[in-house]
Structure formats: C-alpha cells, structure tokens
Design a protein around this motif. Structure first.
Motif, short mmCIF file in Angstrom:
data_model
loop_
_atom_site.label_atom_id
_atom_site.label_comp_id
_atom_site.label_asym_id
_atom_site.label_seq_id
_atom_site.Cartn_x
_atom_site.Cartn_y
_atom_site.Cartn_z
N ILE A 34 -3.85 86.60 -72.63
CA ILE A 34 -2.97 86.34 -71.49
C ILE A 34 -1.71 87.20 -71.57
O ILE A 34 -1.22 87.70 -70.55
CB ILE A 34 -2.59 84.85 -71.45
CG1 ILE A 34 -3.84 84.00 -71.15
CG2 ILE A 34 -1.52 84.60 -70.38
CD1 ILE A 34 -3.59 82.52 -71.13
N ARG A 35 -1.19 87.40 -72.77
CA ARG A 35 0.01 88.22 -72.91
C ARG A 35 -0.22 89.64 -72.42
O ARG A 35 0.62 90.21 -71.72
CB ARG A 35 0.47 88.26 -74.37
CG ARG A 35 1.80 88.98 -74.57
CD ARG A 35 2.17 89.14 -76.01
NE ARG A 35 1.29 90.10 -76.68
CZ ARG A 35 1.50 90.57 -77.91
NH1 ARG A 35 2.52 90.14 -78.61
NH2 ARG A 35 0.66 91.44 -78.45
N ASP A 36 -1.37 90.22 -72.76
CA ASP A 36 -1.67 91.58 -72.33
C ASP A 36 -1.90 91.64 -70.83
O ASP A 36 -1.54 92.64 -70.17
CB ASP A 36 -2.91 92.11 -73.07
CG ASP A 36 -2.61 92.40 -74.53
OD1 ASP A 36 -1.43 92.30 -74.92
OD2 ASP A 36 -3.55 92.73 -75.28
N ILE A 37 -2.51 90.59 -70.25
CA ILE A 37 -2.69 90.54 -68.80
C ILE A 37 -1.33 90.52 -68.11
O ILE A 37 -1.10 91.24 -67.13
CB ILE A 37 -3.51 89.29 -68.39
CG1 ILE A 37 -4.95 89.41 -68.91
CG2 ILE A 37 -3.50 89.11 -66.87
CD1 ILE A 37 -5.79 88.18 -68.67
N PHE A 38 -0.41 89.70 -68.64
CA PHE A 38 0.94 89.63 -68.06
C PHE A 38 1.64 90.98 -68.15
O PHE A 38 2.26 91.43 -67.17
CB PHE A 38 1.75 88.57 -68.81
CG PHE A 38 3.21 88.57 -68.43
CD1 PHE A 38 3.65 88.03 -67.24
CD2 PHE A 38 4.15 89.15 -69.29
CE1 PHE A 38 5.00 88.06 -66.90
CE2 PHE A 38 5.50 89.18 -68.96
CZ PHE A 38 5.92 88.63 -67.76
N LEU A 39 1.55 91.63 -69.31
CA LEU A 39 2.20 92.94 -69.48
C LEU A 39 1.61 93.97 -68.53
O LEU A 39 2.33 94.78 -67.94
CB LEU A 39 2.04 93.41 -70.93
CG LEU A 39 2.84 92.64 -71.98
CD1 LEU A 39 2.48 93.13 -73.38
CD2 LEU A 39 4.34 92.77 -71.74
N ALA A 40 0.27 93.93 -68.37
CA ALA A 40 -0.39 94.89 -67.47
C ALA A 40 0.05 94.67 -66.02
O ALA A 40 0.29 95.63 -65.28
CB ALA A 40 -1.90 94.75 -67.59
#
Length: 293
Positions: free
Chosen positions: A3-9
């Motif tokens: 989820i963190r990487d999705i948010f950053l993307a």
C-alpha cells in the motif's frame, strides 16, 4: 504491490502535474532553462550532504544528468510557448516513447497491441496539434515532444542506477550535476542570468521552492524508489493521472479554457496510452504466474 508503494506512485503524478503547470506562471520573470537550473540547484543543495559521492557510477550518472538537463530545457521552453493544458496532454507521449526506448535499449519487442496503441496515440498528437490554441506554435509542439522522448530514454538509463544507490540518492546527485548544466546553458542561450535572479519576486521563488522540494525531492525520490522495486511497466499507468492534474491546475490556477480539440486530442492520446499499458500489465501478470509456477 505494498500500500505504501501504491500511495507513493499515485502521489507522483499529482505533484508533477501541479508543478509542471504552475511553472508557466514563473516564466514571466525566470526563463525556462534558468528556472530548471534553480530548481535542481535547490534539490542538490538540500540532499547531497546525506549520500556518499557516487564514484563507481559517476560516468553513468553524468550521462543521465545530461539527458535530464536537455529534456527539461526543451520541455519547459515549450511550456513557455504553448498553453499548459495542451502541454499536459503532450507529455503523455512519454509512454509510447518509453516503449521505443525499451525496444532500442533493452531489446523488448513491440506487440501488435502496443503498435496499435502507438498509432492511436500518434493520431491524438496530430489532432491536438491542429488546435486553434496552437496555431503558429508548431515549434513548441516539436520541442515538447522531443523533451518527452528524451525523458523516456533517461528513465531506462536511470532505473539500474536507482537500484544501486536508491531513489533519494539518485535525485540528490541529479540535482548536483544537472543544475550547473542548466544554468550554464541558460547563460549562453537566455542571457542576463544574474538580472533574472535578482529581479524575481516572491511568487516566483515560492514556485522554485515547490519545484525543488515537492516536485524533485518528494516526487522524483518517490518515483525512483517505486521503479527500483517494481517493473516500470507496472508503474507507468499512474502517469495517466498527470494530464488530469495538469488540466485541472491549468483551468483553476492559470484560468485557461481548453477547447474541444484539447479534450478530443487529449482523450485519444490517453486512450492509445491505456491500450499500451493494459497490454504491458497483462504480459507482466502472465510472466509473474509463470515464475511462480
């Protein structure tokens, strides 16, 4: 994907789209190449203290920095010529150009659906070029597409570097090496560098700070962090949000009124890009399943 990487993307196109458009309002006092030189100078000054000097990859890093300097000089010079809403759609050409870069540099084959997507995107670009807002501004269209093409090649070159030193370090050293190149180019091409800097008002310096901190330190660091951990073709779909962010900013911040050509041409470009990205995601999904087996 965590989820963190999705948010950053997802954060990236929001920061980039807003920053790209508000840059136009700073160009009344800071010419485009100098604006980017100041932007990357701020990024480098803020970040380079925290990372060791990249001696082992210095040559590759300088090459990528040259690509960045040329790309931003072209793209922002074009933004100074054409309206921001159209520019936001034109930069979507980075996806089909990215396919060509992957084909030429990495040997990835173009599938039939990718080829169709390229054709559709090209039709959208041609249609958008006919917009009355762009009459007499063909040079601006050419240089923004040239800048977009160079950006796509730069990402292919930057990905392995981001894996080696991390996204934050890559952003920091791009600032260190790209900034002097842009400022030097500005001195010879745009002239009066010192006068431009001394005469810039608070509004323009706030924009420089946004570009250097939010668009570069936060945006590019997040982008390189994500692409270092996941296939580029899985991340590229988030950039479809960039023209939406740019268009809304152009309308509500700059007060632009896009015409029908902008909406139709932009929609065709996004449709062609979507075909390409859906195709790539399916391929990656199949490959992941095969690897799992």
């Amino acid at each position: 994907m965590p989820i963190r990487d999705i948010f950053l993307a997802l954060l990236v196109p929001c920061l980039w789209g807003f920053g790209f458009v508000i840059s136009k309002s700073a160009m009344d006092q800071l010419p485009p190449i100098l604006l980017n030189g100041l932007r990357w100078s701020l990024t480098g000054i803020l970040m380079f203290w925290f990372f060791p000097f990249p001696k082992k990859i210095l040559k590759r890093l300088i090459i990528v920095s040259i690509f960045f300097s040329i790309q931003y000089s072209l793209t922002y010079s074009a933004l100074n010529i054409i309206d921001a809403s159209s520019a936001s759609f034109f930069i979507q050409a980075e996806v089909p150009f990215g396919l060509l870069a992957a084909y030429l540099l990495l040997g990835e084959k173009l599938s039939f659906k990718n080829f169709i997507g390229l054709i559709i995107s090209s039709i959208g670009i041609i249609f958008l070029t006919g917009s009355p807002n762009l009459e007499g501004k063909l040079f601006g269209v050419i240089i923004i597409l040239s800048g977009t093409c160079i950006w796509s090649f730069a990402q292919v070159l930057a990905k392995p570097i981001s894996k080696e030193i991390g996204g934050l370090a890559l952003t920091a050293w791009l600032g260190v090496f790209s900034a002097p190149m842009c400022i030097l180019a500005s001195y010879f091409i745009e002239g009066n560098t010192i006068n431009y800097i001394l005469n810039a008002d608070l509004k323009n310096w706030i924009i420089v700070i946004y570009l250097g901190v939010m668009m570069n330190v936060v945006g590019y660091s997040a982008w390189y962090h994500v692409i270092s951990k996941h296939p580029i073709n899985n991340i590229m779909p988030v950039l479809l949000l960039l023209p939406l962010t740019g268009l809304l900013t152009a309308i509500f911040v700059l007060g632009e009124t896009p015409n029908v050509y902008s909406y139709i041409g932009g929609s065709i470009i996004v449709f062609g890009v979507t075909i390409i990205l859906i195709n790539k995601n399916k391929k990656n999904s199949i490959k992941s399943k095969e690897n799992y087996r």
